[in-house]
Design a protein around this motif. Structure first.
Motif, PDB file in Angstrom:
ATOM      1  N   LEU A   1       1.807 -23.110   5.440  1.00 38.85           N
ATOM      2  CA  LEU A   1       0.695 -22.431   4.776  1.00 38.85           C
ATOM      3  C   LEU A   1       0.232 -21.281   5.674  1.00 38.85           C
ATOM      4  CD1 LEU A   1      -1.432 -22.430   2.452  1.00 38.85           C
ATOM      5  CD2 LEU A   1      -2.824 -23.935   3.896  1.00 38.85           C
ATOM      6  N   VAL A   2       0.254 -20.068   5.138  1.00 36.03           N
ATOM      7  CA  VAL A   2      -0.121 -18.906   5.941  1.00 36.03           C
ATOM      8  C   VAL A   2      -1.077 -18.027   5.141  1.00 36.03           C
ATOM      9  CG1 VAL A   2       2.084 -18.938   7.175  1.00 36.03           C
ATOM     10  CG2 VAL A   2       1.824 -17.434   5.193  1.00 36.03           C
ATOM     11  N   TRP A  62      -6.958 -24.950   2.054  1.00 33.23           N
ATOM     12  CA  TRP A  62      -6.957 -24.764   3.496  1.00 33.23           C
ATOM     13  C   TRP A  62      -7.620 -25.932   4.234  1.00 33.23           C
ATOM     14  CZ3 TRP A  62      -4.300 -21.407   6.396  1.00 33.23           C
ATOM     15  CH2 TRP A  62      -3.680 -20.349   5.734  1.00 33.23           C
ATOM     16  N   HIS A  77      -4.540 -28.906   4.186  1.00 32.03           N
ATOM     17  CA  HIS A  77      -3.172 -28.799   4.719  1.00 32.03           C
ATOM     18  C   HIS A  77      -3.193 -28.473   6.206  1.00 32.03           C
ATOM     19  CE1 HIS A  77       1.042 -28.964   3.755  1.00 32.03           C
ATOM     20  NE2 HIS A  77       1.231 -28.002   4.642  1.00 32.03           N
ATOM     21  N   THR A 119      -2.782 -15.604   0.448  1.00 32.35           N
ATOM     22  CA  THR A 119      -2.249 -16.887   0.903  1.00 32.35           C
ATOM     23  C   THR A 119      -0.824 -17.047   0.416  1.00 32.35           C
ATOM     24  OG1 THR A 119      -4.393 -18.025   1.047  1.00 32.35           O
ATOM     25  CG2 THR A 119      -2.472 -19.387   0.610  1.00 32.35           C
ATOM     26  N   HIS A 175      -9.930 -19.940   7.225  1.00 31.53           N
ATOM     27  CA  HIS A 175      -9.164 -20.036   5.986  1.00 31.53           C
ATOM     28  C   HIS A 175      -8.912 -18.628   5.469  1.00 31.53           C
ATOM     29  CE1 HIS A 175     -13.032 -19.228   4.046  1.00 31.53           C
ATOM     30  NE2 HIS A 175     -12.342 -18.923   2.955  1.00 31.53           N
ATOM     31  N   MET A 203       2.786 -19.930   0.873  1.00 32.66           N
ATOM     32  CA  MET A 203       3.076 -21.319   1.231  1.00 32.66           C
ATOM     33  C   MET A 203       4.524 -21.676   0.927  1.00 32.66           C
ATOM     34  SD  MET A 203       0.907 -22.849  -1.970  1.00 32.66           S
ATOM     35  CE  MET A 203      -0.119 -21.363  -1.996  1.00 32.66           C
ATOM     36  N   SER A 224      -0.202 -27.967   8.406  1.00 28.79           N
ATOM     37  CA  SER A 224       0.791 -27.002   8.910  1.00 28.79           C
ATOM     38  C   SER A 224       0.393 -25.626   8.408  1.00 28.79           C
ATOM     39  CB  SER A 224       2.205 -27.362   8.416  1.00 28.79           C
ATOM     40  OG  SER A 224       3.130 -26.345   8.795  1.00 28.79           O
ATOM     41  N   ARG A 225      -0.347 -24.890   9.262  1.00 25.33           N
ATOM     42  CA  ARG A 225      -0.995 -23.676   8.787  1.00 25.33           C
ATOM     43  C   ARG A 225      -1.014 -22.615   9.879  1.00 25.33           C
ATOM     44  NH1 ARG A 225      -7.102 -25.566   7.865  1.00 25.33           N
ATOM     45  NH2 ARG A 225      -7.584 -23.451   8.473  1.00 25.33           N
ATOM     46  N   HIS A 226      -1.061 -21.384   9.449  1.00 25.68           N
ATOM     47  CA  HIS A 226      -1.127 -20.266  10.395  1.00 25.68           C
ATOM     48  C   HIS A 226      -1.925 -19.134   9.755  1.00 25.68           C
ATOM     49  CE1 HIS A 226      -0.142 -17.185  13.274  1.00 25.68           C
ATOM     50  NE2 HIS A 226       0.443 -16.459  12.341  1.00 25.68           N
ATOM     51  N   ALA A 278       3.162 -27.649   1.492  1.00 25.97           N
ATOM     52  CA  ALA A 278       1.936 -26.911   1.168  1.00 25.97           C
ATOM     53  C   ALA A 278       1.838 -26.617  -0.324  1.00 25.97           C
ATOM     54  CB  ALA A 278       1.873 -25.612   1.969  1.00 25.97           C
TER      55      ALA A 278
END
Length: 226
Positions: free
Chosen positions: A113-114, A169, A172, A143, A137, A145, A174-176, A149
Motif C-alpha cells: 500500500l503506497v 490506511w 493495512h 493511493t 495516510h 496497492m 505493509s505501507r509506504h 492491500a
C-alpha cells in the motif's frame, strides 16, 4: 501492467480533464483502466491510447442527487480486479502530473500500500487552495496497492465508511508514504458534487483569485481549468 480504477458519473467536464491527464502520462507499460460510471447519462468516454484497455461498468440503480455511491461503485470495479493487480486509484476530478503513474509503479515495489502525503486541495468555485498536514495516510486519489492491500481495500469498501481512505490506511500494515505533490485534488468543478471537505463552500485556504497558486502547483495545466 498497471490497473486504474475510477468511480465517476454525472461529471462530464471533470471526466474530460481526467482523460487529458491520463493521456499525458509518461508511463510506458500496459494499463487497464476500469471505469465505473453510475450517472443517469453515460459519461462521454473518448479515451484511446496504444497499450491501454478500458472496461466501462454501468452499475444500477443509477446515482441520484444526495446519494453517496462511492463504496458501491468501487466494489463494482474491484469485482473484476484480482489481487494480482497493481492497482492505482484515479479520481475523475483531480489533476495528475505526467510522471504520476511511473512514480507510483516504482513505489509499489516497496510495499503493498503506497500513497502521497500532504494532500493539496483546490476549490475552483471559491478559488481557494490549501495544503494539508496528513503524514500518516494518503487521500484515496493518490493511493495505490497490490496483493493483500487490495483485500483490505475491498473490506474497507464493504464497511462503507464516509472516508474509505482512512479506513484502508488504518487497517493495512505493509505501507509506504512518500512526498512529491504529483497529485492535486481539484474540487468545485461543474456537475456532481463530492463528499470531501475540499468540496464545501466553507473550505478555507489561500485566496487565489488571480490563479497564481494553482499555476505554482500544476504549471501550465492550470489553463485547462479556466
Amino acid at each position: 501492467m498497471l490497473t486504474l480504477l475510477t468511480a465517476t458519473g454525472a461529471r462530464p467536464s471533470a471526466w474530460a480533464l481526467c482523460e487529458r491527464w491520463m493521456a499525458a502520462q509518461d508511463y510506458a507499460g500496459p494499463v487497464r483502466w476500469v471505469i465505473v460510471d453510475d450517472g443517469e447519462v453515460r459519461q462521454p468516454v473518448t479515451f484511446c491510447r496504444e497499450g491501454w484497455s478500458l472496461d466501462v461498468l454501468r452499475p444500477s440503480p443509477r446515482w441520484k442527487p444526495g446519494q453517496n455511491t462511492q463504496a458501491r461503485n468501487l466494489l463494482a470495479g474491484l469485482a473484476v480486479i484480482g489481487n494480482d493487480a497493481r492497482l492505482a486509484i484515479c479520481e475523475d476530478d483531480d489533476h495528475y502530473a505526467p510522471d504520476w503513474l511511473s512514480h507510483v509503479a516504482a513505489e509499489l515495489e516497496r510495499a503493498e500500500l503506497v500513497g502521497e502525503v500532504r494532500a493539496r486541495y483546490y476549490n475552483m468555485a471559491t478559488r481557494r487552495g490549501r495544503e494539508l498536514g496528513n503524514t500518516g495516510h494518503a487521500s484515496l486519489c493518490c493511493t495505490a496497492m497490490r496483493g493483500a492491500a487490495i483485500d483490505t481495500f475491498r473490506q474497507a469498501c464493504l464497511r462503507s465508511p464516509k472516508f474509505i481512505d482512512l479506513e484502508l490506511w488504518r487497517r493495512h500494515r505493509s505501507r509506504h508514504l512518500f512526498g512529491g505533490h504529483r497529485v492535486t485534488g481539484i474540487k468545485g468543478l461543474p456537475g456532481r458534487g463530492g463528499i470531501g471537505m475540499g468540496h464545501k463552500a466553507a473550505f478555507t485556504g489561500t485566496d487565489d483569485t488571480a490563479g497564481s497558486l494553482l499555476r505554482e502547483w500544476i504549471g501550465e495545466d492550470a489553463r485547462a481549468y479556466g
